[in-house]
Design an enzyme around this catalytic site. Structure first.
Site, PDB file in Angstrom:
ATOM      1  N   ASP A  10       0.859  -1.185   0.000  1.00 47.79           N
ATOM      2  CA  ASP A  10       0.000   0.000   0.000  1.00 47.79           C
ATOM      3  C   ASP A  10       0.894   1.233   0.000  1.00 47.79           C
ATOM      4  OD1 ASP A  10      -1.632   2.157   0.721  1.00 47.79           O
ATOM      5  OD2 ASP A  10      -2.887   0.912   2.014  1.00 47.79           O
ATOM      6  N   ASN A  24      -6.443  13.022 -10.724  1.00 49.78           N
ATOM      7  CA  ASN A  24      -7.090  13.483 -11.965  1.00 49.78           C
ATOM      8  C   ASN A  24      -6.878  14.988 -12.046  1.00 49.78           C
ATOM      9  OD1 ASN A  24      -9.436  14.927 -10.712  1.00 49.78           O
ATOM     10  ND2 ASN A  24      -9.849  12.858  -9.963  1.00 49.78           N
ATOM     11  N   GLY A  32      -9.511   4.840  -5.788  1.00 46.60           N
ATOM     12  CA  GLY A  32      -8.215   4.198  -6.022  1.00 46.60           C
ATOM     13  C   GLY A  32      -7.117   4.775  -5.137  1.00 46.60           C
ATOM     14  N   ASP A  34      -5.703   7.655  -5.256  1.00 47.02           N
ATOM     15  CA  ASP A  34      -6.039   9.039  -4.913  1.00 47.02           C
ATOM     16  C   ASP A  34      -6.892   9.078  -3.639  1.00 47.02           C
ATOM     17  OD1 ASP A  34      -6.154  11.756  -5.310  1.00 47.02           O
ATOM     18  OD2 ASP A  34      -7.515  11.679  -7.023  1.00 47.02           O
TER      19      ASP A  34
HETATM   20  N1  APR Z   1      -1.496   1.634  -2.936  1.00 49.87           N
HETATM   21  C1  APR Z   1      -0.919   1.285  -4.106  1.00 49.87           C
HETATM   22  N2  APR Z   1      -1.607   1.059  -5.233  1.00 49.87           N
HETATM   23  C2  APR Z   1      -2.965   1.197  -5.177  1.00 49.87           C
HETATM   24  C3  APR Z   1      -3.647   1.584  -3.999  1.00 49.87           C
HETATM   25  C4  APR Z   1      -2.854   1.806  -2.833  1.00 49.87           C
HETATM   26  N3  APR Z   1      -3.403   2.150  -1.661  1.00 49.87           N
HETATM   27  N4  APR Z   1      -4.984   1.643  -4.281  1.00 49.87           N
HETATM   28  C5  APR Z   1      -5.127   1.297  -5.570  1.00 49.87           C
HETATM   29  N5  APR Z   1      -3.925   1.022  -6.120  1.00 49.87           N
HETATM   30  C6  APR Z   1      -3.578   0.600  -7.505  1.00 49.87           C
HETATM   31  C7  APR Z   1      -4.676   0.058  -8.379  1.00 49.87           C
HETATM   32  O1  APR Z   1      -4.868  -1.304  -8.096  1.00 49.87           O
HETATM   33  C8  APR Z   1      -4.073   0.273  -9.764  1.00 49.87           C
HETATM   34  O2  APR Z   1      -3.174  -0.782 -10.116  1.00 49.87           O
HETATM   35  O3  APR Z   1      -3.117   1.748  -8.211  1.00 49.87           O
HETATM   36  C9  APR Z   1      -3.244   1.541  -9.613  1.00 49.87           C
HETATM   37  C10 APR Z   1      -3.826   2.779 -10.257  1.00 49.87           C
HETATM   38  O4  APR Z   1      -5.232   2.761 -10.126  1.00 49.87           O
HETATM   39  P1  APR Z   1      -6.142   4.053  -9.874  1.00 49.87           P
HETATM   40  O5  APR Z   1      -5.970   4.524  -8.490  1.00 49.87           O
HETATM   41  O6  APR Z   1      -7.491   3.719 -10.343  1.00 49.87           O
HETATM   42  O7  APR Z   1      -5.451   5.188 -10.825  1.00 49.87           O
HETATM   43  P2  APR Z   1      -5.622   5.469 -12.402  1.00 49.87           P
HETATM   44  O8  APR Z   1      -5.890   4.250 -13.199  1.00 49.87           O
HETATM   45  O9  APR Z   1      -4.411   6.300 -12.755  1.00 49.87           O
HETATM   46  O10 APR Z   1      -6.916   6.356 -12.496  1.00 49.87           O
HETATM   47  C11 APR Z   1      -6.895   7.669 -12.014  1.00 49.87           C
HETATM   48  O11 APR Z   1      -8.689   7.332 -10.521  1.00 49.87           O
HETATM   49  O12 APR Z   1      -9.404   7.828  -8.420  1.00 49.87           O
HETATM   50  C12 APR Z   1      -9.197   8.278  -9.588  1.00 49.87           C
HETATM   51  O13 APR Z   1      -8.796  10.575  -9.075  1.00 49.87           O
HETATM   52  C13 APR Z   1      -8.283   9.456  -9.752  1.00 49.87           C
HETATM   53  O14 APR Z   1      -9.676   9.991 -11.566  1.00 49.87           O
HETATM   54  C14 APR Z   1      -8.396   9.523 -11.218  1.00 49.87           C
HETATM   55  C15 APR Z   1      -8.293   8.066 -11.659  1.00 49.87           C
END
Ligand code: APR
Length: 167
Positions: A10, A24, A32, A34
């Site tokens: 994490d 974003n 996710g 974020d």
């Molecule tokens: N630690 C590490 N990796 C994580 C965590 C965490 N706590 N939570 C999720 N992930 C992973 C997901 O499994 C994925 O492999 O991070 C990767 C990126 O996923 P997203 O968070 O969905 O990011 P992204 O695909 O770049 O999409 C961005 O998501 O929440 C929104 O505001 C953000 O709109 C933007 C979009």
């Protein structure tokens, strides 16, 4: 020489100078990574993002760019927010994904950071195929201007894809 590490875990728990957020362009949060960063880091991060939106980033943060804020209550010192490209079947947006990594590292180096943790940018809600994202990310950080780059992968499948792309 930059050390490149892959870990399953994490990103909000990493003791590094900079944690990169897959944000974003609104900079005002999401789900996710974020969502996790804002939840664990507390309201100081959102307050700093709102200030950025009130100032230089009134129109939001463009895809591929990066900007730093406090890390609030996270164990890191700063969060660098970057906006990954949404996957497209019809357009090659690879350079924008590389730019996320390059610009995040540049901002981190300007802060004086020695260690940077990245999530697998764009591979969640933005649907970028993970094998391709891993290749682009690892190539982009090869000559990083910091001592340590750590990819923090949230699932075994993502970890394995990064491991394969590295070898
Ligand atoms: N630690 C590490 N990796 C994580 C965590 C965490 N706590 N939570 C999720 N992930 C992973 C997901 O499994 C994925 O492999 O991070 C990767 C990126 O996923 P997203 O968070 O969905 O990011 P992204 O695909 O770049 O999409 C961005 O998501 O929440 C929104 O505001 C953000 O709109 C933007 C979009």
């Amino acid at each position: 020489m930059t050390t490149i590490e892959l870990v399953l875990g994490d990103i909000t728990e990493q003791h590094v100078d900079v944690v990169v957020n897959a944000a974003n362009s609104s900079l005002l949060g999401g789900s996710g990574v974020d969502g996790a960063i804002h939840r664990r880091g507390g309201p100081e991060i959102l307050a700093a993002c709102r200030e950025l939106r009130a100032g230089h980033y009134g129109g939001g943060l463009p895809t591929g760019q990066a900007v730093a804020t406090t890390a609030g209550r996270l164990p890191a010192r700063w969060v660098v927010h970057t906006v990954g490209p949404v996957w497209s079947d019809t357009e090659d947006r690879s350079q924008l994904l590389a730019d996320c990594h390059l610009n995040s590292l540049r901002v981190a180096a300007e802060l004086g950071a020695a260690s940077v943790a990245f999530p697998a940018i764009s591979t969640g809600i933005y649907r970028w195929p993970v094998a391709s994202a891993a290749r682009i990310a690892l190539a982009a950080v090869r000559d990083a201007p910091v001592e340590l780059v750590r990819f923090v992968l949230f699932s075994q499948e993502t970890y394995d894809a990064y491991e394969r792309a590295r070898s």
